[in-house]
Design an enzyme around this catalytic site. Structure first.
Site, short mmCIF file in Angstrom:
data_model
loop_
_atom_site.label_atom_id
_atom_site.label_comp_id
_atom_site.label_asym_id
_atom_site.label_seq_id
_atom_site.Cartn_x
_atom_site.Cartn_y
_atom_site.Cartn_z
N GLY A 172 20.26 31.44 -36.25
CA GLY A 172 20.80 30.14 -35.92
C GLY A 172 19.78 29.04 -35.74
O GLY A 172 18.57 29.24 -35.89
N HIS A 181 18.62 24.97 -23.27
CA HIS A 181 19.01 25.64 -22.02
C HIS A 181 18.44 24.84 -20.85
O HIS A 181 17.35 24.28 -20.95
CB HIS A 181 18.44 27.06 -21.94
CG HIS A 181 18.94 27.97 -23.01
ND1 HIS A 181 20.26 28.31 -23.14
CD2 HIS A 181 18.29 28.63 -24.00
CE1 HIS A 181 20.40 29.14 -24.16
NE2 HIS A 181 19.22 29.33 -24.71
N ALA A 214 28.20 28.92 -25.89
CA ALA A 214 27.64 29.29 -27.17
C ALA A 214 27.06 30.69 -27.09
O ALA A 214 26.68 31.16 -26.02
CB ALA A 214 26.57 28.29 -27.59
N ALA A 235 25.68 31.51 -23.28
CA ALA A 235 25.35 30.45 -22.33
C ALA A 235 26.60 29.61 -22.09
O ALA A 235 27.24 29.15 -23.04
CB ALA A 235 24.22 29.57 -22.88
N CYS A 287 23.09 23.87 -33.74
CA CYS A 287 23.80 24.62 -34.79
C CYS A 287 23.82 23.87 -36.11
O CYS A 287 24.43 24.32 -37.07
CB CYS A 287 25.25 24.91 -34.39
SG CYS A 287 25.42 26.08 -33.06
#
Length: 300
Positions: free
Chosen positions: A138, A143, A204, A219, A235
């Site tokens: 990906g 985060h 996700a 997450a 993404c």
């Protein structure tokens, strides 16, 4: 397959026509209720055969650091260490127990093996936060504090050796949490991994599997500051938004206030606590594991 979400747009909700808003708004079971008890959710319409037949549950060692801000590099190292340990156990034909790490991260961007710099809205040499290129698939994601991250390092030989099943199972964990605990109706979108409420991505998922041992994970945006997502194209999807539990509850609260209802809402710390408890519970139910909290927690 990546841990990624898109940029967030805040919208104000007008008050004049309360009935019209109630009919049009997707969260019709308002006020949003936070359930005091987390009962087992037996209706599994959206994911066939996820829960295994009744049998003694295997133990899953849980390193629960959900109130900690853990540097990404340290958590990544823990995961790889657990994977290597489990590979060694399997090589010796010994029992290979599952492991779960729950935490929050310091602000960080992560990229997959094939991620493209074109999805970075900044110079990689002058990034606002540290950037890690990992072995997951990906594109780039973010985060940070207020986002609950679960890293299951599990042996799919003990569950189901099917990566699509595993991804759908992780999605189901979040879908149940949102529905049972926050009365938020979430869903999947065809062709896109993750959990969505309308056009907003709340959770996700990005995984890596080696010799049927999983790592990386999911997450969930609970109280996350979503601004850092504006510096990337998560993404590589440009036509979707990102959302959080807090943001959806605030939208719901504005509708309720239009109707004059008096409702108590949870603060950020309470939201994290409640979401964390529900995530652990639903993970345990879906994977039919007995969670064993480790007292000798990993050192941050």
């Amino acid at each position: 397959m990546l841990l990624a979400v898109n940029h967030f747009i805040t919208s104000s909700i007008p008050c004049p026509n309360h009935e019209g808003l109630r009919k049009a708004h997707p969260y019709q079971s308002l006020p949003v209720k936070v359930l005091s008890s987390l009962n087992r959710f037996s209706d599994f319409k959206t994911l066939e055969a996820t829960s295994l037949p009744s049998a003694p549950r295997k133990v899953c060692d849980c390193f629960d650091l959900y109130n900690e801000l853990v540097p990404y590099g340290k958590a990544w190292s823990w995961q790889k260490s657990f994977v290597n340990e489990k590979k060694a156990l399997i090589g010796r034909n010994e029992d290979c127990p599952d492991t779960l790490i729950v935490l929050q991260h310091d602000p960080v961007y992560t990229m997959g093996t094939g991620s493209s710099d074109e999805f970075l809205n900044f110079d990689p040499e002058d990034a606002p936060y540290k950037v890690y290129r990992t072995e997951r698939g990906g594109e780039v994601t973010y985060h940070g504090p207020g986002q609950l991250v679960m890293y299951p390092i599990i042996n799919l030989r003990n569950h189901k050796m099917d990566l699509h099943w595993y991804l759908r199972a992780l999605e189901e964990v979040v879908i149940r949490v949102l529905d049972k605990t926050f009365s938020i109706k979430a869903s999947r979108l065809d062709g896109l991994t993750g959990v969505w409420v309308g056009n907003q991505k709340l959770a996700a998922i990005g995984i890596r599997v080696t010799q049927w041992i999983t790592y990386h994970g999911l997450a969930l945006n609970v109280t996350t500051d979503l601004t850092p997502f504006e510096r990337i194209v998560p993404c590589g999807i440009r036509d979707r938004q990102v959302g959080s539990i807090k943001g959806l509850l605030e939208e719901s609260q504005s509708i309720i206030e239009c109707g004059g209802a008096n409702v108590r809402y949870l603060n950020d710390r309470e939201l994290i606590d409640v979401a964390h408890k529900s995530l652990i519970q639903e993970f345990s139910e879906i994977f039919q594991l007995r969670i064993h909290k480790k007292t000798n927690s990993l050192k941050v």
